[in-house]
Design a protein around this motif. Sequence first.
Motif, mmCIF file in Angstrom:
data_model
loop_
_atom_site.group_PDB
_atom_site.id
_atom_site.type_symbol
_atom_site.label_atom_id
_atom_site.label_comp_id
_atom_site.label_asym_id
_atom_site.label_seq_id
_atom_site.Cartn_x
_atom_site.Cartn_y
_atom_site.Cartn_z
ATOM 1 N N ASP A 62 -3.632 5.361 -0.492
ATOM 2 C CA ASP A 62 -4.072 4.016 -0.050
ATOM 3 C C ASP A 62 -3.832 4.617 1.519
ATOM 4 O O ASP A 62 -5.861 4.340 1.945
ATOM 5 C CB ASP A 62 -3.452 2.354 0.293
ATOM 6 C CG ASP A 62 -3.021 1.697 -1.298
ATOM 7 O OD1 ASP A 62 -4.245 1.952 -1.833
ATOM 8 O OD2 ASP A 62 -2.219 2.257 -1.584
ATOM 9 N N LYS A 70 1.096 -1.224 -0.488
ATOM 10 C CA LYS A 70 -0.093 -0.158 0.226
ATOM 11 C C LYS A 70 0.880 1.563 -0.062
ATOM 12 O O LYS A 70 1.870 1.311 0.123
ATOM 13 C CB LYS A 70 -0.788 0.206 1.611
ATOM 14 C CG LYS A 70 -2.106 -1.036 1.155
ATOM 15 C CD LYS A 70 -2.911 -0.833 0.086
ATOM 16 C CE LYS A 70 -4.232 -2.197 0.752
ATOM 17 N NZ LYS A 70 -3.861 -3.789 1.115
ATOM 18 N N ARG A 114 -9.895 3.649 -3.900
ATOM 19 C CA ARG A 114 -9.314 2.087 -3.650
ATOM 20 C C ARG A 114 -10.634 0.748 -2.774
ATOM 21 O O ARG A 114 -10.575 0.993 -2.273
ATOM 22 C CB ARG A 114 -7.915 2.154 -2.752
ATOM 23 C CG ARG A 114 -7.856 3.429 -2.593
ATOM 24 C CD ARG A 114 -6.680 3.487 -4.535
ATOM 25 N NE ARG A 114 -5.464 1.791 -4.112
ATOM 26 C CZ ARG A 114 -5.350 1.476 -5.083
ATOM 27 N NH1 ARG A 114 -5.763 2.121 -6.012
ATOM 28 N NH2 ARG A 114 -4.376 0.300 -4.517
#
Length: 271
Positions: free
Chosen positions: A84, A6, A132
């Motif tokens: 993220d 991430k 996301r």
Amino acid sequence: MNIASKTLIVTGAGNGIGRELTLQLLALGARVAGLDINEEALAETRRLAGEQADGLSTHTVNIADKDAVIAVVDEIRQQHGQIDGIINNAGIIQPFIRVKNLDQATIERVMNINFYGPLNLIQATLPDLLERPQAHILNVSSMGGFFPVPGQVVYGASKAALKLLTEGLYAELVDTNVGVTVVFPGAIMTNITENSGVKRDGEDAANPPKGAPKGTMPADAARQMIEAIESNRPRVFIGKDSRFMDRFYRLAPVRATRFMQKQMQKFIKLD
Ligand SMILES: NC(=O)c1ccc[n+]([C@@H]2O[C@H](COP(=O)([O-])OP(=O)(O)OC[C@H]3O[C@@H](n4cnc5c(N)ncnc54)[C@H](O)[C@@H]3O)[C@@H](O)[C@H]2O)c1
């Protein structure tokens, strides 16, 4: 949210908890965009990242400057291709001064960094986060954000504002892919007093006065924050002091306030 692979933005990545967050996230296989107003401190975090520095981008920015935050988020989008998570960790304390003696510039500086800074980054990144599959916002408030500490009243108000902003975001985003966490650290052994420009002779947050309770180490605080993201916990109290004051203040707010006022008197002479 699973951290590996991430991309997370960490503010205040140049020192203390933010540096530890950055190093631990990199070690877990995340990519990190580290933000700080202090360029040299960011360079030191990069040096400490060693081989893992490949996953790190550093950005010198004042989070209180909304346009600069928008520009830096653009830069991060281009460099990393995705965002993220964000960790709003950067913050400063105020000088240990009573409200009646605080000047306007100091009040605005504390509110601008501790409240508007996180809000700027949240508004700049929320459209990305909502796109996301999984995303997270973690905001670092303080135990001083849920009960009053004499000599840190405007700092406390800025952290209380951040607390309610975060709790409100949690309510707004609860049915989405974006997890939200508010963190209430107790005393953490960092150089926040010096970094905030409010150190007085003989004071050092990393080496508190004789008899003062020792705080949590910044690496431990960072680990608990990352675990909160991984397990999507909405509220985290870090340190025995924070957990104790949470219970005490909910049970007996006036007694808890007087207790803290007496504790502060032992260690700090207020201007
Ligand atoms: N240290 C504690 O005892 C304690 C207790 C409760 C809460 N907190 C909170 O934890 C967070 C991290 O604190 P810390 O102890 O690691 O502090 P620190 O001073 O070690 O690190 C904070 C970092 O934020 C950066 N920063 C300050 N103003 C900035 C700005 N305008 N824009 C970008 N970066 C900026 C500083 O340069 C520094 O690198 C803060 O929000 C603080 O209020 C700390």
